[in-house]
Write a protein that holds these residues in place. Structure first.
Motif, PDB file in Angstrom:
ATOM      1  N   UNK A 166       0.769  -1.331   0.053  1.00 43.56           N
ATOM      2  CA  UNK A 166      -0.146  -0.027   0.077  1.00 43.56           C
ATOM      3  C   UNK A 166       0.683   1.496   0.060  1.00 43.56           C
ATOM      4  N   UNK A 167       2.215   1.075   0.686  1.00 48.69           N
ATOM      5  CA  UNK A 167       2.929   2.078   0.568  1.00 48.69           C
ATOM      6  C   UNK A 167       3.683   2.399  -0.467  1.00 48.69           C
ATOM      7  N   UNK A 168       3.567   1.516  -1.585  1.00 51.46           N
ATOM      8  CA  UNK A 168       4.381   1.636  -2.818  1.00 51.46           C
ATOM      9  C   UNK A 168       5.641   0.847  -2.886  1.00 51.46           C
ATOM     10  N   UNK A 169       5.835  -0.224  -1.781  1.00 54.75           N
ATOM     11  CA  UNK A 169       7.005  -1.058  -1.817  1.00 54.75           C
ATOM     12  C   UNK A 169       7.525  -1.263  -0.269  1.00 54.75           C
ATOM     13  N   UNK A 170       8.076  -2.080   0.098  1.00 56.25           N
ATOM     14  CA  UNK A 170       8.743  -2.627   1.266  1.00 56.25           C
ATOM     15  C   UNK A 170       9.674  -1.764   1.701  1.00 56.25           C
ATOM     16  N   UNK A 171      10.347  -0.915   0.697  1.00 51.09           N
ATOM     17  CA  UNK A 171      11.671   0.090   0.877  1.00 51.09           C
ATOM     18  C   UNK A 171      10.815   1.365   1.479  1.00 51.09           C
ATOM     19  N   UNK A 172       9.676   1.566   1.128  1.00 50.63           N
ATOM     20  CA  UNK A 172       9.049   2.790   1.557  1.00 50.63           C
ATOM     21  C   UNK A 172       8.673   2.764   2.935  1.00 50.63           C
ATOM     22  N   UNK A 173       8.694   1.500   3.676  1.00 51.93           N
ATOM     23  CA  UNK A 173       8.361   1.506   5.000  1.00 51.93           C
ATOM     24  C   UNK A 173       9.141   2.072   6.013  1.00 51.93           C
ATOM     25  N   UNK A 221      -5.327   3.423  25.553  1.00 53.88           N
ATOM     26  CA  UNK A 221      -4.574   2.920  24.546  1.00 53.88           C
ATOM     27  C   UNK A 221      -4.595   3.824  23.393  1.00 53.88           C
ATOM     28  N   UNK A 222      -6.003   4.033  23.030  1.00 52.72           N
ATOM     29  CA  UNK A 222      -6.412   5.053  21.911  1.00 52.72           C
ATOM     30  C   UNK A 222      -5.828   6.268  22.148  1.00 52.72           C
ATOM     31  N   UNK A 223      -5.756   6.955  23.310  1.00 56.09           N
ATOM     32  CA  UNK A 223      -5.542   8.471  23.363  1.00 56.09           C
ATOM     33  C   UNK A 223      -3.813   8.270  23.167  1.00 56.09           C
ATOM     34  N   UNK A 224      -3.324   7.260  23.170  1.00 51.69           N
ATOM     35  CA  UNK A 224      -1.669   7.189  23.091  1.00 51.69           C
ATOM     36  C   UNK A 224      -1.556   6.847  21.395  1.00 51.69           C
ATOM     37  N   UNK A 225      -2.602   6.491  20.892  1.00 50.06           N
ATOM     38  CA  UNK A 225      -2.534   6.264  19.103  1.00 50.06           C
ATOM     39  C   UNK A 225      -2.798   7.782  18.835  1.00 50.06           C
ATOM     40  N   UNK A 226      -3.629   8.195  19.429  1.00 52.10           N
ATOM     41  CA  UNK A 226      -3.937   9.694  19.095  1.00 52.10           C
ATOM     42  C   UNK A 226      -2.666  10.703  19.139  1.00 52.10           C
ATOM     43  N   UNK A 227      -1.857  10.792  20.068  1.00 54.40           N
ATOM     44  CA  UNK A 227      -0.852  11.278  20.570  1.00 54.40           C
ATOM     45  C   UNK A 227       0.435  10.927  19.540  1.00 54.40           C
ATOM     46  N   UNK A 228       0.598   9.312  19.463  1.00 56.08           N
ATOM     47  CA  UNK A 228       1.833   9.105  18.803  1.00 56.08           C
ATOM     48  C   UNK A 228       1.636   9.131  17.208  1.00 56.08           C
ATOM     49  N   UNK A 229       0.332   9.066  16.675  1.00 59.60           N
ATOM     50  CA  UNK A 229      -0.177   9.126  15.245  1.00 59.60           C
ATOM     51  C   UNK A 229       0.498   8.151  14.326  1.00 59.60           C
ATOM     52  N   UNK A 230       0.431   6.813  14.711  1.00 64.23           N
ATOM     53  CA  UNK A 230       0.928   5.760  13.851  1.00 64.23           C
ATOM     54  C   UNK A 230       0.308   6.095  12.367  1.00 64.23           C
ATOM     55  N   UNK A 231       1.018   5.561  11.559  1.00 63.40           N
ATOM     56  CA  UNK A 231       0.497   5.547   9.934  1.00 63.40           C
ATOM     57  C   UNK A 231      -0.601   4.297   9.775  1.00 63.40           C
TER      58      UNK A 231
END
Lengths: 438, 311
Positions: A166-173, A221-231
């Motif tokens: 989805x990100x255009x290739x493993x290299x883009x991770x 848990x989800x407040x931490x997700x909101x703060x850390x903003x994972x892709x």
């Protein structure tokens, strides 16, 4: 008088002929499939469709095919409420019934862990299809345990493969951020070593967030997700944890299209309570959902007499129902091979194990069984009990059904297999097991 | 040195570095705590009136929610379904008084506690037999939208739950303080033999209090069921109410609310700022640990009555 006598003789012949036909239909022996189920308790929403799937497929084999190679399929349930201790009691209660169990399908990672040492003693193979102890994929150390078509570790690597695509290739991770939200149990933690290894290899940042059983409250848990903003967020949840996580993710505005559950976190029961908030949520799978596949149509026809409403009330077509049908299919196909190995007779535990180790679920076989497009194909060997083609499908919730593009995302065997063999070697050393040479 | 930094320095620096996030965590904790309070209230009511630690309160929440959603699935309109469910809970209160409490008058508290454990299994089993164990969606029209206010994330469902809890506490406080029935309940709680001597009908009082607890269970069931669907795991929310009761006191309605808020805040702060140091998922046991530490200094809880017994 003469006419009466003739009529009596004719009736006698008719009855005799019918009896002869019946005896021809009679089964040679019983093949027993014990089943530990959880139709009650905290995990019942997942346990009920699973139990129904197994029950219906076994019944289908008897009704449609006259059993397996002329032998009657017998199954018995034991309720264990997803409680490992009660599950072990169920195993002990059922293992010797109906001439002895052909195999066990514990449907619980915790229970599988407990049964692994018992399998070689009782000579009852374990099929932990896509769950259980990942290291058991090394057949040299775990000759009695089979976990095809993919383990938790393979599944996690396949998810990373999907995210890479989805990100255009493993290299883009490299530089991306992926969070793993997991059930704080042996099951939930299973994917962590793979994700750690892939994070180191591919350069993405990994955040691991544990959720305590049962997972009804996940604000922190989800407040931490909101703060850390994972892709991306990958979830290894179970039961109510999944439903709450999907709601909380929606609540913080995390995009559902970047939220992927593993195959125990993406069933109908997981998305329905969240309503429209769950639209776009993704999950891994190993088979299609819905009622279109031929085997599901056969169940509706033979078991429910074509009554779709009754079938739906029994969860037919739901993700976990269909998965149980797949599990029952693999289990009964293995036993079919074992019956052939036994010369058409009831097989022993050793013969079932041998059939497992030589299982070739080829495309041709799937076509013949009417399971093409439903069951993944693979080949098991003495060394590799996971099968030679682990990977996942990605399904997505549309708001009313699961859809998939049918594309298969393979596991990263080059990363996972050495880890499996290392973990198996450690288990062998710890338990003083001499690995087989194969 | 690194350990000191991990546990005593880094979490506080982290808090100070992002005050908006800290506020969000505190508000999130308060919203979660209010939900615990809704369950804790049921415990408090029954303990106040009959001295029973009602182990079955979580199962009552499940049973009430299952009954409501079961009726709604059969196309019973919402208001009528709520009234019918309340009728069922009142009927159960009659049965509990008639077949359980009446037989156990003057028995030791441990006997009553054991009976409550039995009652828990009855509710669990009966609910699942009557309505099934599948997860059920419960939508009673409570808005569930998130929005930002001053950069802080809020959710309309959580705010609705907080308002509901506040109204519930106000009604219960008025009921206990201002009505003859409420005063009779308090009299029974203080000394049921003395209450009987002055003509308070003990059996009627027990039916009333178990009915009120049934109503509180229904409200809690609607709120928790609306969050994650109605399913068996609602029983387990009773475990979340225990530290609230320890902190707030077993006999205090305001204590259940304040205790809930404090436990909620404490849980979330510990999970967010100290969780990583422990590998995460610490909020459950941290809440109990906090409550136990509190017990060492104030055994009766924040608002509980201090018990002094003569030797």
């Amino acid at each position: 008088m003469k006419t009466k006598s003739l009529l009596l003789v004719a009736a006698g012949i008719a009855i005799g002929a019918t009896g002869a036909l019946e005896s021809k239909k009679a089964y040679s022996a019983e093949l027993f499939f014990p089943h530990t189920v959880y139709r009650t308790g905290a995990y019942a929403p997942s346990g009920i469709p699973s139990a129904n799937g197994f029950r219906d497929y076994y019944a289908l084999l008897n009704k449609r095919d006259g059993g397996i190679e002329g032998h009657k399929v017998v199954s018995e349930e034991c309720e264990f409420k997803y409680n490992t201790k009660i599950g072990v009691e169920c195993y002990e209660k059922l293992k010797g019934k109906h001439g002895g169990a052909m195999l066990v399908n514990p449907y619980s990672t915790g229970l599988t862990y407990q049964l692994i040492p018992k399998a070689p003693v009782n000579k009852i193979p374990i099929l932990s299809m896509g769950y259980g102890r990942t290291a058991a994929a090394d057949g040299r150390v775990f000759p009695w345990v089979f976990n095809f078509p993919a383990t938790y570790w393979s599944q996690a690597s396949a998810v990373i493969n999907y995210i890479g695509a989805q990100e255009g290739g493993l290299g883009n991770l490299k530089g991306k951020h992926i969070a793993h939200v997991y059930h704080n149990s042996a099951y939930g933690k299973e994917a962590n070593p793979t994700l750690d290894a892939l994070s180191a290899k591919l350069g993405f940042k990994l955040t691991k967030l544990a959720v305590d059983h049962p997972g009804q409250e996940q604000k922190a848990t989800w407040l931490q997700i909101r703060r850390k903003k994972p892709d991306w967020v990958f979830m290894s949840g179970w039961g109510v944890m999944n439903q709450v996580a999907i709601k909380e993710a929606a609540s913080i505005g995390f995009p559902m299209t970047k939220f992927i559950g593993n195959w125990w976190s993406a069933s109908d029961a997981d998305v329905i309570p969240a309503g429209d908030n769950a639209i776009g949520y993704k999950g891994t799978n190993m088979h299609p959902a819905g009622t279109k596949p031929k085997v599901i149509q056969d169940i509706i026809k033979h078991i429910y007499g074509g009554d779709m409403a009754k079938a739906k009330a029994n969860n037919v077509g739901e993700v976990l129902y269909n998965r149980a049908v797949l599990g029952a299919f693999y289990a009964t196909e293995v036993v079919r091979d074992a019956v052939k190995l036994a010369g058409g007779k009831r097989p022993s535990g050793d013969q079932v194990r041998e059939a497992f180790e030589n299982l070739n679920m080829s495309e041709a076989r799937l076509v013949k069984s009417g399971m093409k497009g439903y069951a993944p194909s693979f080949k098991v060997s003495c060394r590799n009990h996971e099968g030679n083609a682990p990977g996942v499908l990605i399904q997505q919730w549309s708001g009313s059904k699961w859809t998939t593009d049918g594309k298969f995302y393979p596991a990263m065997n080059d990363v996972v297999r050495p880890m499996v063999e290392k973990a198996a070697a450690a288990y062998a050393k710890e338990n003083k097991i001499k690995p087989r040479d194969c | 040195m690194e350990v000191l930094n991990t546990f005593f320095v880094a979490p506080f620096l982290d808090m100070g570095s992002d005050l908006i996030f800290l506020t969000e965590v505190i508000i999130g904790g308060m919203m979660a705590g209010i939900m615990y309070s809704l369950v804790a209230l049921g415990f408090v009511l029954i303990y106040k009136a009959s001295g029973v630690f009602n182990y079955a309160q979580g199962a009552m929440v499940l049973f009430a929610a299952l009954t409501l959603v079961g009726l709604m699935e059969r196309h019973v309109p919402l208001v009528l379904a709520i009234i019918l469910t309340m009728g069922v809970m009142i009927g159960l209160a009659f049965l509990i008084e008639r077949y359980m409490l009446r037989k156990l008058v003057n028995q030791a508290q441990i006997i009553l506690f054991m009976a409550a454990i039995g009652l828990n299994f009855v509710f669990e089993g009966a609910g699942q037999i009557a309505w099934g164990s599948n997860v059920k969606k419960l939508d009673v029209g409570i808005p569930d939208k998130s929005f930002e206010f001053g950069g802080i994330l809020l959710n309309s469902f959580d705010l609705f739950a907080a308002c509901t809890a506040a109204i519930l506490v106000a009604i219960l406080a008025l009921f206990f303080q201002k009505t003859p029935t409420g005063r009779a309940l308090r009299a029974v709680a203080d000394d049921h033999q003395a209450a009987l001597a002055v003509g308070i009908p003990l059996n009627t009082i027990w039916v009333i209090v178990w009915s009120v607890a049934g109503f509180v269970a229904l409200v809690a069931g609607i709120m928790w069921g609306g969050k994650a669907g109605v399913q068996f795991s609602l029983v387990l929310i009773a475990l979340k109410a225990l530290p609230v009761l320890i902190l707030g006191g077993f006999e205090s309605v305001p204590g259940a609310i304040i205790g809930g808020l404090l436990i909620g805040i404490f849980e979330k702060i510990s999970e967010v700022y100290w969780g990583p140091a422990f590998g995460g998922a610490i909020e459950g046991w941290f809440a109990y640990m906090a409550a136990l530490i509190f017990l060492m200094f104030r055994p009766q809880g924040l608002f509980g009555e201090k018990i002094i017994e003569r030797v």
